[in-house]
Design an enzyme around this catalytic site. Structure first.
Site, PDB file in Angstrom:
ATOM      1  N   GLU A  63      -9.143  -1.752   5.730  1.00 21.91           N
ATOM      2  CA  GLU A  63      -7.889  -1.924   6.480  1.00 21.91           C
ATOM      3  C   GLU A  63      -8.178  -1.938   7.981  1.00 21.91           C
ATOM      4  O   GLU A  63      -7.692  -2.784   8.712  1.00 21.91           O
ATOM      5  CB  GLU A  63      -6.926  -0.790   6.132  1.00 21.91           C
ATOM      6  CG  GLU A  63      -5.632  -0.861   6.930  1.00 21.91           C
ATOM      7  CD  GLU A  63      -4.624   0.206   6.529  1.00 21.91           C
ATOM      8  OE1 GLU A  63      -5.004   1.168   5.854  1.00 21.91           O
ATOM      9  OE2 GLU A  63      -3.454   0.050   6.915  1.00 21.91           O
ATOM     10  N   GLN A 120       0.853  -1.196   0.000  1.00 19.15           N
ATOM     11  CA  GLN A 120       0.000   0.000   0.000  1.00 19.15           C
ATOM     12  C   GLN A 120       0.885   1.241   0.000  1.00 19.15           C
ATOM     13  O   GLN A 120       1.616   1.479   0.960  1.00 19.15           O
ATOM     14  CB  GLN A 120      -0.865  -0.032   1.255  1.00 19.15           C
ATOM     15  CG  GLN A 120      -1.852   1.100   1.362  1.00 19.15           C
ATOM     16  CD  GLN A 120      -2.557   1.078   2.714  1.00 19.15           C
ATOM     17  OE1 GLN A 120      -2.007   0.580   3.692  1.00 19.15           O
ATOM     18  NE2 GLN A 120      -3.747   1.610   2.780  1.00 19.15           N
ATOM     19  N   SER A 126       1.278   6.506   2.618  1.00 18.85           N
ATOM     20  CA  SER A 126       1.952   7.461   3.506  1.00 18.85           C
ATOM     21  C   SER A 126       3.198   8.058   2.866  1.00 18.85           C
ATOM     22  O   SER A 126       3.904   7.392   2.101  1.00 18.85           O
ATOM     23  CB  SER A 126       2.372   6.774   4.801  1.00 18.85           C
ATOM     24  OG  SER A 126       1.254   6.213   5.417  1.00 18.85           O
ATOM     25  N   GLU A 149      -5.168   8.612  18.068  1.00 20.10           N
ATOM     26  CA  GLU A 149      -5.834   9.932  18.094  1.00 20.10           C
ATOM     27  C   GLU A 149      -6.774  10.084  16.899  1.00 20.10           C
ATOM     28  O   GLU A 149      -7.884  10.621  17.040  1.00 20.10           O
ATOM     29  CB  GLU A 149      -4.785  11.065  18.090  1.00 20.10           C
ATOM     30  CG  GLU A 149      -3.991  11.216  19.377  1.00 20.10           C
ATOM     31  CD  GLU A 149      -2.870  10.190  19.513  1.00 20.10           C
ATOM     32  OE1 GLU A 149      -2.573   9.473  18.527  1.00 20.10           O
ATOM     33  OE2 GLU A 149      -2.284  10.088  20.613  1.00 20.10           O
TER      34      GLU A 149
HETATM   35  C1  FAD Z   1       3.403  -1.025  11.501  1.00 19.40           C
HETATM   36  C2  FAD Z   1       3.079   0.034  10.475  1.00 19.40           C
HETATM   37  C3  FAD Z   1       2.809  -0.330   9.180  1.00 19.40           C
HETATM   38  C4  FAD Z   1       2.510   0.650   8.220  1.00 19.40           C
HETATM   39  N1  FAD Z   1       2.300   0.258   6.923  1.00 19.40           N
HETATM   40  C5  FAD Z   1       2.020   1.192   5.993  1.00 19.40           C
HETATM   41  C6  FAD Z   1       1.838   0.802   4.631  1.00 19.40           C
HETATM   42  O1  FAD Z   1       1.972  -0.377   4.262  1.00 19.40           O
HETATM   43  N2  FAD Z   1       1.563   1.752   3.726  1.00 19.40           N
HETATM   44  C7  FAD Z   1       1.415   3.067   4.066  1.00 19.40           C
HETATM   45  O2  FAD Z   1       1.109   3.872   3.196  1.00 19.40           O
HETATM   46  N3  FAD Z   1       1.626   3.479   5.348  1.00 19.40           N
HETATM   47  C8  FAD Z   1       1.922   2.568   6.316  1.00 19.40           C
HETATM   48  N4  FAD Z   1       2.157   2.960   7.614  1.00 19.40           N
HETATM   49  C9  FAD Z   1       2.129   4.391   7.934  1.00 19.40           C
HETATM   50  C10 FAD Z   1       0.945   4.818   8.764  1.00 19.40           C
HETATM   51  O3  FAD Z   1      -0.246   4.829   8.017  1.00 19.40           O
HETATM   52  C11 FAD Z   1       1.269   6.213   9.336  1.00 19.40           C
HETATM   53  O4  FAD Z   1       2.430   6.075  10.143  1.00 19.40           O
HETATM   54  C12 FAD Z   1       0.122   6.757  10.146  1.00 19.40           C
HETATM   55  O5  FAD Z   1      -0.966   7.092   9.333  1.00 19.40           O
HETATM   56  C13 FAD Z   1       0.569   8.010  10.965  1.00 19.40           C
HETATM   57  O6  FAD Z   1       1.179   8.944  10.157  1.00 19.40           O
HETATM   58  P1  FAD Z   1       2.590   9.577  10.548  1.00 19.40           P
HETATM   59  O7  FAD Z   1       3.536   8.471  10.905  1.00 19.40           O
HETATM   60  O8  FAD Z   1       2.990  10.499   9.446  1.00 19.40           O
HETATM   61  O9  FAD Z   1       2.325  10.410  11.894  1.00 19.40           O
HETATM   62  P2  FAD Z   1       1.689  11.871  11.972  1.00 19.40           P
HETATM   63  O10 FAD Z   1       0.488  11.927  11.125  1.00 19.40           O
HETATM   64  O11 FAD Z   1       2.767  12.861  11.719  1.00 19.40           O
HETATM   65  O12 FAD Z   1       1.243  11.928  13.486  1.00 19.40           O
HETATM   66  C14 FAD Z   1       2.139  12.293  14.546  1.00 19.40           C
HETATM   67  C15 FAD Z   1       1.327  12.391  15.829  1.00 19.40           C
HETATM   68  O13 FAD Z   1       0.345  13.439  15.721  1.00 19.40           O
HETATM   69  C16 FAD Z   1      -0.971  12.962  16.007  1.00 19.40           C
HETATM   70  N5  FAD Z   1      -1.953  13.633  15.157  1.00 19.40           N
HETATM   71  C17 FAD Z   1      -1.838  13.884  13.824  1.00 19.40           C
HETATM   72  N6  FAD Z   1      -2.953  14.492  13.369  1.00 19.40           N
HETATM   73  C18 FAD Z   1      -3.805  14.615  14.431  1.00 19.40           C
HETATM   74  C19 FAD Z   1      -5.113  15.162  14.595  1.00 19.40           C
HETATM   75  N7  FAD Z   1      -5.791  15.692  13.566  1.00 19.40           N
HETATM   76  N8  FAD Z   1      -5.680  15.107  15.835  1.00 19.40           N
HETATM   77  C20 FAD Z   1      -4.997  14.561  16.886  1.00 19.40           C
HETATM   78  N9  FAD Z   1      -3.747  14.042  16.784  1.00 19.40           N
HETATM   79  C21 FAD Z   1      -3.151  14.061  15.578  1.00 19.40           C
HETATM   80  C22 FAD Z   1      -0.888  11.471  15.665  1.00 19.40           C
HETATM   81  O14 FAD Z   1      -1.881  10.745  16.360  1.00 19.40           O
HETATM   82  C23 FAD Z   1       0.536  11.114  16.129  1.00 19.40           C
HETATM   83  O15 FAD Z   1       0.539  10.867  17.516  1.00 19.40           O
HETATM   84  C24 FAD Z   1       2.474   2.023   8.583  1.00 19.40           C
HETATM   85  C25 FAD Z   1       2.772   2.393   9.898  1.00 19.40           C
HETATM   86  C26 FAD Z   1       3.078   1.418  10.839  1.00 19.40           C
HETATM   87  C27 FAD Z   1       3.424   1.844  12.224  1.00 19.40           C
END
Ligand code: FAD
Length: 413
Positions: free
Chosen positions: A254, A136, A139, A380
């Site tokens: 998902e 997928q 991100s 969150e």
């Molecule tokens: C094990 C694992 C597998 C994954 N596999 C995939 C994959 O196959 N393909 C893919 O595309 N992605 C994948 N991901 C990525 C995943 O979808 C993202 O890590 C996730 O959506 C969070 O985005 P970020 O890491 O950019 O954190 P951010 O979005 O930067 O968030 C940082 C912090 O801010 C908080 N936050 C952000 N916005 C808000 C809001 N509006 N209100 C309150 N709090 C908020 C979040 O909760 C978090 O604590 C994977 C992640 C993990 C951990």
């Protein structure tokens, strides 16, 4: 709803149980766990894929792969309840389908809803049998929770689209044959309205996959770079600039798949507490503090089980997975993290030794749980979904929602 099997469901469960018993892949699961514990992106990853494919093919040949899919797409045409019964009976062997989960739970349902009939016939059976692995590609370094803020561009050029940009956290990207890609196709529209969904051959020229080693020393994630990658328009899923709506189908599936198996760690903790000897020679299960914790978690795990049953009965009435499935994911992931931390405190230093067997199980669960609380939407974000779309509370503040994407400041991103 009635939680007992109907006579037909009980009969179906017996058929599944007999088949699993006759075909139990204990040797394959053992090899998978040993290769996983070896933590290497080369030989270990190849072994995990090889043994997973053997079990998946065995299931596909007997009609037990993706069983809720239609027969012509590699499934069995079974009901959602029958799928749940199979998952329950498959139990721990379900780990052998882990590498295929994006294909089974995310890409497959998206293709079924949006691909052409010829594409569905060509692609879905190979997903069901484990022949092709999918990843997928959503991100990006500056867009995870704020997925609609993604910057990978797809520009139309004749019958093709030309893609440039970067994705990150792409699970199984290093072994994937295909990927589901969300890209920006019109930056002059508001951010949710200028995205388009595609599927992409991961061997296409210009795709570069770089594995990332995670905190548990495992290679699961990748960065994926696109440099002038050409995708035929025929591989577009849904209308141009309608990718956000396509991605909602994907994300709901998902979240359901992440919540549905509900790895809470409670059965594992119960087994462990019954066998773990404390310093004074008594068993952990007889300790009042351990019993009190166990009672709390068993109660919570039962609440979760019935919440999932409610989602499954909605599915069996033909309703689409809804935002209430966020509850299963949020509770299961945080509970398995608490359970694993508690078990590790009972195990002491031996708990972190990994040998692919029982030792190290809770250490692995602890790392995995942290990832589950982020993957597919963080705690969150799940809470926001529950607040807004289940409880009807006021929405999160979204100041850039109706602003053209190219007018949103990118400073600090
Ligand atoms: C094990 C694992 C597998 C994954 N596999 C995939 C994959 O196959 N393909 C893919 O595309 N992605 C994948 N991901 C990525 C995943 O979808 C993202 O890590 C996730 O959506 C969070 O985005 P970020 O890491 O950019 O954190 P951010 O979005 O930067 O968030 C940082 C912090 O801010 C908080 N936050 C952000 N916005 C808000 C809001 N509006 N209100 C309150 N709090 C908020 C979040 O909760 C978090 O604590 C994977 C992640 C993990 C951990």
């Amino acid at each position: 709803m009635d939680f007992d099997d109907t006579p037909q469901e009980a009969e179906f469960r017996q058929v599944v149980r007999d088949w699993i018993l006759a075909n139990a892949p204990d040797d394959l699961l053992q090899q998978f766990c040993e290769a996983e514990a070896a933590r290497d992106a080369g030989e270990g990853a190849a072994t995990m894929l090889r043994v997973s494919r053997i079990w998946q093919r065995r299931k596909a040949e007997a009609g037990w792969a993706c069983l809720a899919w239609p027969v012509e797409f590699g499934g069995r045409g079974a009901t959602p309840i029958q799928r749940v019964i199979f998952d329950q009976e498959e139990g721990a062997y379900g780990r052998l389908s882990w590498l295929f989960r994006v294909g089974h739970h995310i890409a497959g349902p998206t293709l079924a809803a949006f691909a052409s009939d010829a594409q569905r016939r060509a692609l879905l059976p190979a997903i069901a049998s484990g022949e092709k692995v999918w990843c997928q590609l959503f991100s990006e370094p500056a867009s995870g929770s704020d997925l609609a803020g993604l910057r990978t561009r797809a520009v139309r050029d004749g019958e093709d689209w030309v893609v440039n940009g970067q994705k990150i956290w792409t699970t199984v990207g290093h072994i994937a044959d295909y990927g589901l890609l969300l890209a920006r196709t019109d930056a002059t529209r508001p951010k949710h309205k200028g995205l388009t969904m595609f599927f992409i051959d991961m061997k296409s020229e210009g795709v570069e996959v770089r594995p990332i080693k995670d905190a548990s020393d495992t290679y699961e994630f990748n960065e994926v770079y696109f440099t002038d990658v050409r995708i035929p328009d025929a591989q577009r899923l849904g209308e141009i600039n309608e990718g956000w709506n396509v991605s909602l189908t994907t994300l709901m599936n998902e979240r359901l798949s992440i919540g549905a198996r509900l790895m809470t760690g409670v059965p594992e903790l119960l087994d462990f507490a019954m066998a773990c000897e404390m310093e004074d020679g008594t068993l952990a299960i007889d300790d009042p503090q351990v019993r009190s914790k166990l009672a709390t978690w068993v109660t919570r795990a039962n609440g979760l089980k019935y919440t999932v049953y409610r989602a499954v009965s909605a599915l069996s009435r033909g309703e689409r997975p809804g935002p209430e499935n966020a509850i299963g994911k949020i509770v299961a992931a945080s509970m398995s993290q608490e359970v694993a931390a508690f078990a590790l405190s009972l195990q002491g230093p031996m708990g972190v030794v990994t040998d692919g067997g029982a030792t190290g199980k809770f250490a692995h669960m602890l790392f995995e749980a942290a990832g589950k609380r982020i993957a597919g939407g963080t705690d969150e974000i799940m809470r926001n979904i529950i607040a807004e779309r289940v409880l009807g509370l006021p929405g999160d503040i979204r100041v850039d929602r109706d602003v053209p994407f190219n007018a949103i400041s990118s400073r600090g991103r």
